[in-house]
Scaffold this active site. Structure first.
Site, PDB file in Angstrom:
ATOM      1  N   LYS A   1      78.711 -73.789  90.578  1.00 29.68           N
ATOM      2  CA  LYS A   1      78.449 -75.214  90.841  1.00 29.68           C
ATOM      3  C   LYS A   1      77.419 -75.426  91.952  1.00 29.68           C
ATOM      4  O   LYS A   1      76.602 -76.338  91.873  1.00 29.68           O
ATOM      5  CB  LYS A   1      79.755 -75.940  91.163  1.00 29.68           C
ATOM      6  CG  LYS A   1      80.680 -76.067  89.949  1.00 29.68           C
ATOM      7  CD  LYS A   1      81.905 -76.889  90.296  1.00 29.68           C
ATOM      8  CE  LYS A   1      82.862 -76.985  89.114  1.00 29.68           C
ATOM      9  NZ  LYS A   1      84.005 -77.858  89.399  1.00 29.68           N
TER      10      LYS A   1
ATOM     11  N   ASP B   1      83.602 -84.372  89.361  1.00 27.20           N
ATOM     12  CA  ASP B   1      84.940 -83.886  89.710  1.00 27.20           C
ATOM     13  C   ASP B   1      85.780 -84.940  90.434  1.00 27.20           C
ATOM     14  O   ASP B   1      86.958 -85.146  90.110  1.00 27.20           O
ATOM     15  CB  ASP B   1      84.842 -82.631  90.587  1.00 27.20           C
ATOM     16  CG  ASP B   1      84.518 -81.388  89.778  1.00 27.20           C
ATOM     17  OD1 ASP B   1      84.809 -81.377  88.575  1.00 27.20           O
ATOM     18  OD2 ASP B   1      83.976 -80.435  90.361  1.00 27.20           O
TER      19      ASP B   1
END
Ligand code: ATR
Length: 276
Positions: free
Chosen positions: A67, A104
């Protein structure tokens, strides 16, 4: 068979639920989707992403451990990705450029507030961990109205870095991991450590559990089992794994790429019925 236009990059990636989730969303709209899981080690990640988009890829989900690298290689970055310093979505722009986004935090808050009908306003929240996953959700929890966010990390420096980046000392502050037994109880306890993924059980005191505490592990499946067992044994009011968050984050990516908002509930229920 159309060329692969969508993918998830991770390492390992074998059991990723992202391909079936995106295929199920696509079916809701009659979209023919080519979505594959691509396993690539960190050293090869940037080149694999470039190749995927050069070959006609339009969007990619990114999961552990890539990420931060996804954020770094992008040409444009959303506000959510910038504050997290990481990205779980890459989208092709004109001229071969890439946009990074992070869904997220929004996915977690939507799972908590909509699927599990939790009202986070005024809650005292404890965030365990200060790595990439914790950065991905911290700001969204504050935006959702938690009264305080106490960040506790095994290495205190990383907790301080996150609290400093948030820059709201009245609401977001740190405590030492060694002091977990004496810092009182919380309404919301989020496990954002990678201990479960690494197969390590956290040793957490029962005293953390407040009267109507909601416990949540950002991971799902076997990785979440130990934390959820602790939560239930300690008397938590409710305890959830991160499957709902995964489905919600996927829905945000799907909408970004296809312009249509999928219905997440049947997909979530179907995954649960299949034992996820
Ligand atoms: P992720 O992207 O999953 O957050 P990460 O950025 O490597 O992965 O962060 C892992 C987090 O889990 C860190 O907060 C880490 O604590 P340290 O900063 O002290 O390493 C935490 N973590 C991992 N294993 C742990 C364990 N056994 N006990 C406590 N914390 C742990």
């Amino acid at each position: 068979m159309p060329a692969t236009q969508y993918a998830v990059f991770g390492h390992p990636i074998g059991h990723s639920l992202s391909p079936p989730i995106h295929r199920a969303f696509a079916q809701q709209f009659g979209i023919e989707l080519a979505y594959q899981a691509i396993d690539v080690a960190p050293a090869g990640f940037a080149a694999a992403v470039r190749r995927f988009f050069a070959d006609g890829g339009r969007g990619a989900n990114v999961t552990l451990p890539h990420k931060a690298a996804a954020f770094a290689l992008a040409d444009e970055r959303s506000a959510a990705a910038t504050r997290a310093g990481s990205a779980n979505v890459l989208t092709a722009l004109a001229g071969g450029r890439l946009a990074a986004h992070n869904t997220d935090g929004d996915g977690l808050v939507r799972d908590l507030t909509e699927r599990h009908e939790a009202d986070l306003r005024g809650h005292t929240a404890l965030l365990l961990g200060a790595g990439g996953a914790a950065h991905g959700v911290a700001w969204s929890l504050l935006d959702a109205g938690v009264a305080t966010l106490t960040i506790v990390n095994r290495s205190p420096e990383a907790a301080d870095v996150l609290a400093d980046a948030i820059g709201d000392p009245a609401r977001a502050h740190t405590r030492y991991w060694e002091d977990l037994a004496s810092i009182g109880s919380y309404d919301l306890i989020i496990n954002a450590t990678s201990a479960g993924v690494l197969g390590v059980a956290l040793q957490l005191p029962f005293s953390l559990i407040g009267a109507r505490a909601l416990c949540y592990d950002l991971s799902y499946g076997a990785a979440a089992a130990s934390f959820l067992t602790w939560a239930k044994t300690a008397g938590a009011w409710r305890a959830f794994d991160g499957l709902g968050m995964l489905v919600e984050t996927a829905a945000d990516a799907f909408e970004l790429w296809h312009g249509q908002r999928p219905d997440t509930e049947p997909v979530y229920q179907s995954l649960r019925q299949q034992g996820a």
